[in-house]
Design an enzyme around this catalytic site. Structure first.
Site, PDB file in Angstrom:
ATOM      1  CD1 TRP A   1      -1.955  -2.631   1.574  1.00  0.00           C
ATOM      2  CD2 TRP A   1      -2.997  -0.988  -0.275  1.00  0.00           C
ATOM      3  NE1 TRP A   1      -3.689  -3.114   0.977  1.00  0.00           N
ATOM      4  CE2 TRP A   1      -3.362  -2.376   0.296  1.00  0.00           C
ATOM      5  CE3 TRP A   1      -3.277   0.155  -0.720  1.00  0.00           C
ATOM      6  CZ2 TRP A   1      -4.797  -2.664  -0.547  1.00  0.00           C
ATOM      7  CZ3 TRP A   1      -4.619  -0.306  -2.406  1.00  0.00           C
ATOM      8  CH2 TRP A   1      -5.201  -1.672  -2.203  1.00  0.00           C
ATOM      9  CE  LYS A  59      -8.221  -2.261   5.324  1.00  0.00           C
ATOM     10  NZ  LYS A  59      -8.761  -2.701   3.706  1.00  0.00           N
ATOM     11  CG  ASP A  88      -2.739   3.827   4.263  1.00  0.00           C
ATOM     12  OD1 ASP A  88      -3.760   3.897   5.170  1.00  0.00           O
ATOM     13  OD2 ASP A  88      -2.999   3.328   3.441  1.00  0.00           O
TER      14      ASP A  88
END
Ligand code: PMP
Length: 364
Positions: free
Chosen positions: A103, A200, A176
């Site tokens: 990511w 999540k 992030d």
């Protein structure tokens, strides 16, 4: 129908009391007479939802007054662009990216479409198995980076920073935190921006939480597309256009659950630690059967990644696990093997069931 143990990486398991509340509120919210899927975002019901979601996040995370909380569309992926647009104002500005997984690599790729972004530290060559120390981050920074971007938990590799990185106070640290926000206490004051997709630990897909420090807002260049400018969300209380009403309502319910039923992020961390320990202990107990992907000091509590000696054994593991009600354990195709996501809403019993299965699957 009975619920299986859902180890998916996201969208992922939600707390059962939250699902039951959603069901109770369908098809008519008390005092409203319509469902959360049907109400106007301009009405008093949604205003209260937004207020409570924000207040709960502020209290749980200890967000200081210097930071705004906004709700954005577009997933964490759109944050990659919003961060770069906020900081990479001119050709002289350089964004530093610390790469600890897939990511982080996507984030720098996106930033490079919009300005000058540098990979200041990367573990790509080793297959992303660890995070850098604070010293390694500091030693590899540009002279005056516009920001430094980290991924606190790499969802695919299962590699996580054990703590908030400790960088000089004049560095704009951007994180992030898509797959670990709300899983533990963090020191929000250290960050210029923290963002996380909700799917999540915070709720359902469709909304992204961004926590932005005021001085960042002051220096965003004018003329950005309106939905890519954090100030739009601050100035219009995340309602410049129609917000993802239902997704924000779920964030409100999840944060209420964290506050009232879990007792805050300290308690949540203890539970998450206990779950992760169960599964990592099962990995470590059978080194001939299971091999963890991440170095010990960089192991994620949220996504436990490991391989078995052959792909054939991995296939059998996944098949038999699924038959035992342990679902969504397949590792991301770039890493292979097994990935068990143990987000907040995964009960201890789910981790126990997985650890017991791993014991059974290991040769005597
Ligand atoms: N960052 C991380 C750490 C992620 O786990 C994900 C999604 N799995 C993303 C970014 C991308 O998020 P989205 O799909 O919401 O854009």
């Amino acid at each position: 129908m009975e619920r299986s143990w859902n180890f998916a990486a996201g969208p992922a398991v939600l707390p059962l009391p939250v699902l039951e509340q959603i069901r109770a509120d369908l098809p008519a919210l008390p005092g409203v007479g319509s469902s959360a899927l049907e109400v106007s975002h301009r009405g008093p019901w949604f205003r209260d939802v937004l207020d409570e979601a924000e207040a709960n996040l502020r209290a749980l995370l200890g967000v200081p007054r210097s930071h705004h909380i906004v709700f954005c569309p577009g997933g964490a992926t759109m944050q990659f662009s919003m961060v770069a647009l906020s900081f990479l104002r001119d050709g002289a500005a350089v964004g530093d990216h610390v790469l600890t997984g897939a990511w982080g690599a996507k984030a720098v790729e996106e930033a490079r479409r919009l300005g000058v972004a540098r990979i200041s530290w990367s573990d790509a060559d080793a297959g992303f198995t660890r995070v850098p120390t604070d010293h390694e981050i500091r030693a590899t920074l540009s002279p005056e980076p516009a920001y430094v971007h980290v991924t606190t938990n790499e969802t695919i590799q299962g590699v996580a920073f054990p703590d908030d990185p400790d960088l000089p106070s004049d560095v704009c640290l951007v994180a992030d935190a898509s797959s670990d926000l709300l899983s533990r206490p963090i020191d929000v004051a250290r960050y210029a921006i923290v963002y996380a997709g909700a799917q999540k630990n915070a709720g359902a897909a469709g909304v992204t939480i961004a926590i932005v420090r005021d001085d960042v807002l002051e220096t965003i260049p004018d003329g950005l597309p309106v939905l890519l400018d954090y100030r739009t969300y601050v100035d219009h209380r995340s309602m410049y256009n129609t917000p993802p009403v239902f997704a924000i309502y779920v964030v409100m319910l999840v944060t209420r659950w964290l506050r009232d039923e879990i007792g805050g992020l300290g308690a949540m961390l203890e539970m998450n630690q206990a779950k992760a320990t169960l599964v990592y202990d099962a990995v470590d107990a059978h080194p001939n059967r299971y091999k963890g992907h991440a170095h010990r000091g960089s192991r994620s509590r949220m996504n436990v990644t490991f391989r078995l000696p052959t792909e054939e054994l991995e296939r059998r593991f996944l098949q038999e696990a699924s038959r035992s009600g342990l679902r969504e354990l397949r590792g991301h195709r770039s890493v292979g093997g097994v990935r068990a996501s143990l987000y907040n809403a995964m009960p201890l019993e789910g981790a126990e069931a997985l650890a017991a299965f791993m014991e059974r699957f290991a040769p005597g």
